[in-house]
Design a protein around this motif. Structure first.
Motif, PDB file in Angstrom:
ATOM      1  N   GLN A   1       0.836  -1.210   0.000  1.00 23.81           N
ATOM      2  CA  GLN A   1       0.000   0.000   0.000  1.00 23.81           C
ATOM      3  C   GLN A   1       0.863   1.250   0.000  1.00 23.81           C
ATOM      4  O   GLN A   1       0.613   2.192  -0.736  1.00 23.81           O
ATOM      5  N   GLY A   2       1.921   1.219   0.800  1.00 26.27           N
ATOM      6  CA  GLY A   2       2.821   2.376   0.863  1.00 26.27           C
ATOM      7  C   GLY A   2       3.588   2.578  -0.432  1.00 26.27           C
ATOM      8  O   GLY A   2       4.008   3.693  -0.754  1.00 26.27           O
ATOM      9  N   ALA A   3       3.780   1.511  -1.166  1.00 22.51           N
ATOM     10  CA  ALA A   3       4.572   1.614  -2.392  1.00 22.51           C
ATOM     11  C   ALA A   3       3.733   2.100  -3.573  1.00 22.51           C
ATOM     12  O   ALA A   3       4.124   3.018  -4.294  1.00 22.51           O
ATOM     13  N   ASP A   4       2.565   1.460  -3.824  1.00 20.67           N
ATOM     14  CA  ASP A   4       1.810   1.826  -5.037  1.00 20.67           C
ATOM     15  C   ASP A   4       0.296   1.607  -4.918  1.00 20.67           C
ATOM     16  O   ASP A   4      -0.383   1.576  -5.945  1.00 20.67           O
ATOM     17  N   LEU A   5      -0.208   1.458  -3.711  1.00 19.61           N
ATOM     18  CA  LEU A   5      -1.630   1.157  -3.458  1.00 19.61           C
ATOM     19  C   LEU A   5      -2.034  -0.198  -4.026  1.00 19.61           C
ATOM     20  O   LEU A   5      -2.511  -1.054  -3.328  1.00 19.61           O
ATOM     21  N   HIS A   6      -1.814  -0.379  -5.327  1.00 14.04           N
ATOM     22  CA  HIS A   6      -2.053  -1.693  -5.939  1.00 14.04           C
ATOM     23  C   HIS A   6      -1.443  -1.681  -7.329  1.00 14.04           C
ATOM     24  O   HIS A   6      -1.153  -0.626  -7.887  1.00 14.04           O
ATOM     25  N   THR A   7      -1.289  -2.880  -7.883  1.00 18.20           N
ATOM     26  CA  THR A   7      -0.799  -3.008  -9.259  1.00 18.20           C
ATOM     27  C   THR A   7      -1.923  -2.578 -10.204  1.00 18.20           C
ATOM     28  O   THR A   7      -3.106  -2.787  -9.894  1.00 18.20           O
ATOM     29  N   SER A   8      -1.557  -1.981 -11.334  1.00 20.70           N
ATOM     30  CA  SER A   8      -2.535  -1.444 -12.294  1.00 20.70           C
ATOM     31  C   SER A   8      -3.737  -2.373 -12.505  1.00 20.70           C
ATOM     32  O   SER A   8      -3.579  -3.514 -12.933  1.00 20.70           O
ATOM     33  N   THR A   9      -4.917  -1.866 -12.183  1.00 27.39           N
ATOM     34  CA  THR A   9      -6.130  -2.684 -12.344  1.00 27.39           C
ATOM     35  C   THR A   9      -6.344  -3.022 -13.815  1.00 27.39           C
ATOM     36  O   THR A   9      -6.667  -4.157 -14.169  1.00 27.39           O
ATOM     37  N   PHE A  10      -6.168  -2.027 -14.680  1.00 28.05           N
ATOM     38  CA  PHE A  10      -6.408  -2.238 -16.108  1.00 28.05           C
ATOM     39  C   PHE A  10      -5.545  -3.397 -16.626  1.00 28.05           C
ATOM     40  O   PHE A  10      -6.036  -4.313 -17.279  1.00 28.05           O
ATOM     41  N   THR A  11      -4.264  -3.365 -16.266  1.00 27.24           N
ATOM     42  CA  THR A  11      -3.349  -4.413 -16.724  1.00 27.24           C
ATOM     43  C   THR A  11      -3.778  -5.783 -16.198  1.00 27.24           C
ATOM     44  O   THR A  11      -3.730  -6.780 -16.925  1.00 27.24           O
ATOM     45  N   GLN A  12      -4.182  -5.824 -14.945  1.00 30.34           N
ATOM     46  CA  GLN A  12      -4.584  -7.116 -14.361  1.00 30.34           C
ATOM     47  C   GLN A  12      -5.817  -7.680 -15.064  1.00 30.34           C
ATOM     48  O   GLN A  12      -5.881  -8.872 -15.364  1.00 30.34           O
ATOM     49  N   VAL A  13      -6.797  -6.789 -15.322  1.00 30.09           N
ATOM     50  CA  VAL A  13      -8.033  -7.273 -15.955  1.00 30.09           C
ATOM     51  C   VAL A  13      -7.729  -7.739 -17.387  1.00 30.09           C
ATOM     52  O   VAL A  13      -8.187  -8.804 -17.821  1.00 30.09           O
ATOM     53  N   VAL A  14      -6.908  -6.970 -18.101  1.00 27.13           N
ATOM     54  CA  VAL A  14      -6.552  -7.367 -19.472  1.00 27.13           C
ATOM     55  C   VAL A  14      -5.779  -8.691 -19.454  1.00 27.13           C
ATOM     56  O   VAL A  14      -6.078  -9.603 -20.238  1.00 27.13           O
ATOM     57  N   ALA A  15      -4.827  -8.812 -18.555  1.00 25.73           N
ATOM     58  CA  ALA A  15      -4.034 -10.052 -18.498  1.00 25.73           C
ATOM     59  C   ALA A  15      -4.941 -11.244 -18.217  1.00 25.73           C
ATOM     60  O   ALA A  15      -4.779 -12.322 -18.797  1.00 25.73           O
ATOM     61  N   TYR A  16      -5.906 -11.046 -17.348  1.00 22.03           N
ATOM     62  CA  TYR A  16      -6.846 -12.137 -17.043  1.00 22.03           C
ATOM     63  C   TYR A  16      -7.630 -12.522 -18.301  1.00 22.03           C
ATOM     64  O   TYR A  16      -7.758 -13.705 -18.628  1.00 22.03           O
ATOM     65  N   GLU A  17      -8.110 -11.504 -19.017  1.00 25.95           N
ATOM     66  CA  GLU A  17      -8.901 -11.786 -20.233  1.00 25.95           C
ATOM     67  C   GLU A  17      -8.042 -12.476 -21.298  1.00 25.95           C
ATOM     68  O   GLU A  17      -8.531 -13.307 -22.049  1.00 25.95           O
ATOM     69  N   VAL A  18      -6.765 -12.113 -21.361  1.00 29.58           N
ATOM     70  CA  VAL A  18      -5.858 -12.740 -22.331  1.00 29.58           C
ATOM     71  C   VAL A  18      -5.607 -14.200 -21.937  1.00 29.58           C
ATOM     72  O   VAL A  18      -5.693 -15.112 -22.752  1.00 29.58           O
ATOM     73  N   ALA A  19      -5.306 -14.409 -20.666  1.00 32.10           N
ATOM     74  CA  ALA A  19      -4.830 -15.723 -20.225  1.00 32.10           C
ATOM     75  C   ALA A  19      -5.939 -16.764 -20.106  1.00 32.10           C
ATOM     76  O   ALA A  19      -5.682 -17.965 -20.229  1.00 32.10           O
ATOM     77  N   ARG A  20      -7.188 -16.307 -19.935  1.00 29.12           N
ATOM     78  CA  ARG A  20      -8.276 -17.224 -19.547  1.00 29.12           C
ATOM     79  C   ARG A  20      -8.611 -18.261 -20.628  1.00 29.12           C
ATOM     80  O   ARG A  20      -8.126 -18.168 -21.752  1.00 29.12           O
ATOM     81  N   ASP A  21      -9.406 -19.200 -20.254  1.00 32.71           N
ATOM     82  CA  ASP A  21      -9.924 -20.248 -21.156  1.00 32.71           C
ATOM     83  C   ASP A  21      -8.817 -21.046 -21.835  1.00 32.71           C
ATOM     84  O   ASP A  21      -8.923 -21.393 -23.014  1.00 32.71           O
ATOM     85  N   GLY A  22      -7.740 -21.260 -21.124  1.00 37.01           N
ATOM     86  CA  GLY A  22      -6.675 -22.136 -21.632  1.00 37.01           C
ATOM     87  C   GLY A  22      -5.719 -21.465 -22.592  1.00 37.01           C
ATOM     88  O   GLY A  22      -4.775 -22.100 -23.081  1.00 37.01           O
ATOM     89  N   PHE A  23      -5.928 -20.149 -22.887  1.00 37.14           N
ATOM     90  CA  PHE A  23      -5.032 -19.509 -23.861  1.00 37.14           C
ATOM     91  C   PHE A  23      -3.582 -19.517 -23.385  1.00 37.14           C
ATOM     92  O   PHE A  23      -2.662 -19.790 -24.160  1.00 37.14           O
ATOM     93  N   LEU A  24      -3.371 -19.232 -22.100  1.00 40.59           N
ATOM     94  CA  LEU A  24      -1.997 -19.122 -21.601  1.00 40.59           C
ATOM     95  C   LEU A  24      -1.236 -20.449 -21.788  1.00 40.59           C
ATOM     96  O   LEU A  24      -0.087 -20.454 -22.237  1.00 40.59           O
ATOM     97  N   ASP A  25      -1.908 -21.553 -21.509  1.00 41.08           N
ATOM     98  CA  ASP A  25      -1.255 -22.867 -21.661  1.00 41.08           C
ATOM     99  C   ASP A  25      -0.829 -23.093 -23.103  1.00 41.08           C
ATOM    100  O   ASP A  25       0.279 -23.547 -23.380  1.00 41.08           O
ATOM    101  N   GLU A  26      -1.760 -22.776 -23.990  1.00 40.88           N
ATOM    102  CA  GLU A  26      -1.495 -22.965 -25.420  1.00 40.88           C
ATOM    103  C   GLU A  26      -0.303 -22.088 -25.851  1.00 40.88           C
ATOM    104  O   GLU A  26       0.597 -22.524 -26.551  1.00 40.88           O
ATOM    105  N   HIS A  27      -0.302 -20.861 -25.342  1.00 41.61           N
ATOM    106  CA  HIS A  27       0.747 -19.914 -25.697  1.00 41.61           C
ATOM    107  C   HIS A  27       2.113 -20.371 -25.148  1.00 41.61           C
ATOM    108  O   HIS A  27       3.125 -20.289 -25.845  1.00 41.61           O
ATOM    109  N   VAL A  28       2.106 -20.859 -23.924  1.00 41.10           N
ATOM    110  CA  VAL A  28       3.363 -21.318 -23.315  1.00 41.10           C
ATOM    111  C   VAL A  28       3.932 -22.495 -24.120  1.00 41.10           C
ATOM    112  O   VAL A  28       5.146 -22.610 -24.302  1.00 41.10           O
TER     113      VAL A  28
END
Ligand SMILES: Cc1ncc(COP(=O)(O)O)c(C=O)c1O
Length: 414
Positions: free
Chosen positions: A274-301
């Protein structure tokens, strides 16, 4: 040239050296240079189309959440997905044990903030990840180093080092940066037992674990700790804090990593974050989740593994073809790096200048040692960021620099 600002800087800034690697990397930016110096993923593998779709969807369907402040712990669906994904490797954690960080680098900084008092010792591998030393230095860390060999940390040397009373151990069990080596399974068990005997926690940093190109996946230390010591209380009393990142599997520009730890540790880290940055960018987290979901991340790896395996093999073949027999190297089963050892009388910093004249770059190995004399005769070579034909040409150029210096080792060219 000191200015009035120089005296205003806090005491803790005095120990910070500018990163040798960053300074060297500046010299490798010329387009004619083939650089094996950075640890950069291959940009042509970034899943750009998937990111475009995800950004579009997030802005249409989830903008109110994605553009808003979020919780310090991180975006809940992303934390849940991470908990599900790591369960495949035997890590039993709920989303409550997962804290999202701005890259693993922030995780290292938060760990330093959490655990290091000035003068505390940190046990590290020799060599180890330079970025961790940079993070821990600021908090006044001292170091005790234990060497690695082809099977990772030499656990038979560990006990003596543990007697010096380190606050924690910082360990890279998979495809170590910079050494490329993997901690053998028997040693994982020894390490965890010694950690328990001496009551010294382990920070397990695992950015490369999924990038295995051959052999079987080995159990993470956090799993060995839980299973060996039959912890039936979840991670409450566990000795291991586990770190990983999306930098090598999705894109480092996201700056998204995570910490898995007992809830008590997560709660304290949340206060520090909290003292450092309150939280990691929400936008980035939500986008990363949408990218990675439904098995995409496994396929990509799977795709990344295939490309990097080819590149590793291209580098190994080129080293075999061009380098003289006095030079040796480790065979990495995964990750991004190959660690080369030169004959005793070759000084890698001088070789670096020769190599640049041949338009090829690497990182001299001495930057990766926290203590003692590394002998200055190692090079770290990255193989993920250039296609096979460029790798072959780069190694050919490097071999010219190496052979010249082997004939005239006394010539210092810096
Ligand atoms: C061992 C290790 N830990 C942590 C990091 C930092 O990664 P991130 O991009 O997630 O901050 C790196 C990056 O190369 C690394 O090699």
């Amino acid at each position: 040239m000191p200015t009035p600002w120089t005296n205003r800087f806090a005491q803790r800034t005095k120990v910070i050296k500018s990163s040798v690697i960053r300074e060297l990397l500046k010299l490798t930016q010329r387009p004619e240079v083939i650089s094996f110096a950075g640890g950069l993923p291959a940009p042509e593998l970034f899943p750009i189309e998937r990111f475009k779709e995800a950004c579009q969807r997030v802005l249409v369907e989830k903008a109110a959440c994605a553009l808003q402040y979020g919780t310090t712990e991180g975006y809940a669906p992303l934390r849940e997905m991470i908990a599900r994904n790591i369960a495949r490797y035997g890590i039993v954690a709920s989303a409550d044990n997962v804290l999202i960080t701005s890259g693993s680098q922030q995780a290292l900084d938060l760990i330093g903030k959490l655990l290091i008092n000035p003068g505390d010792r940190v046990l590290v591998e020799a060599p180890t990840y330079l970025g961790a030393l940079q993070a821990f230095d600021v908090y006044g860390a001292e170091y005790v180093s234990v060497p690695i060999d082809d099977d990772g940390l030499q656990t038979e040397l560990l006990e003596e080092a543990l007697r010096s009373g380190p606050k924690f151990m910082y360990i890279l069990p998979n495809f170590q940066n910079p050494g490329g080596v993997t901690l053998a399974e028997g040693r994982r068990h020894q390490l965890v037992l010694l950690a328990e005997t001496y009551g010294i926690p382990i920070i397990e940093d695992d950015p490369y674990g999924q990038l295995r190109y051959e052999g079987e996946h080995l159990p993470p230390l956090i799993v060995v700790d839980r299973e060996n010591l039959r912890r039936d209380d979840g991670y409450r009393l566990g000795n291991v804090i586990y770190l990983s990142t999306f930098s090598k599997t999705l894109a480092p520009g996201l700056r998204l990593g995570w910490i898995v730890a007992p809830s008590e540790v997560i709660a304290k880290l949340v206060q520090l974050k909290q003292g450092a940055d309150l939280h990691t960018s929400t936008f980035t987290q939500v986008v990363a989740y949408e990218v990675a979901r439904d098995g995409f991340l496994d396929e990509h790896v799977r795709k990344i593994r295939q490309v990097y395996r080819e590149r590793r093999d291209a580098m190994l073949a080129a080293l075999q073809e061009f380098f003289p027999p006095e030079v040796t190297w480790a065979h990495p089963a995964g990750g991004l790096f190959l660690w080369v050892t030169l004959p005793k009388d070759i000084e890698c910093k001088a070789l670096f200048a020769d190599a640049l004249r041949q338009n090829v770059a690497f990182v001299p190995g001495d930057s990766f040692y926290a203590t003692g004399d590394a002998g200055g005769r190692h090079m770290r070579l990255n193989f993920s960021n250039a296609p096979p034909e460029q790798i072959r040409e780069g190694i050919r150029r490097l071999s010219i620099a190496v052979q010249c210096r082997m004939k005239r080792p006394e010539m210092i060219a810096l």
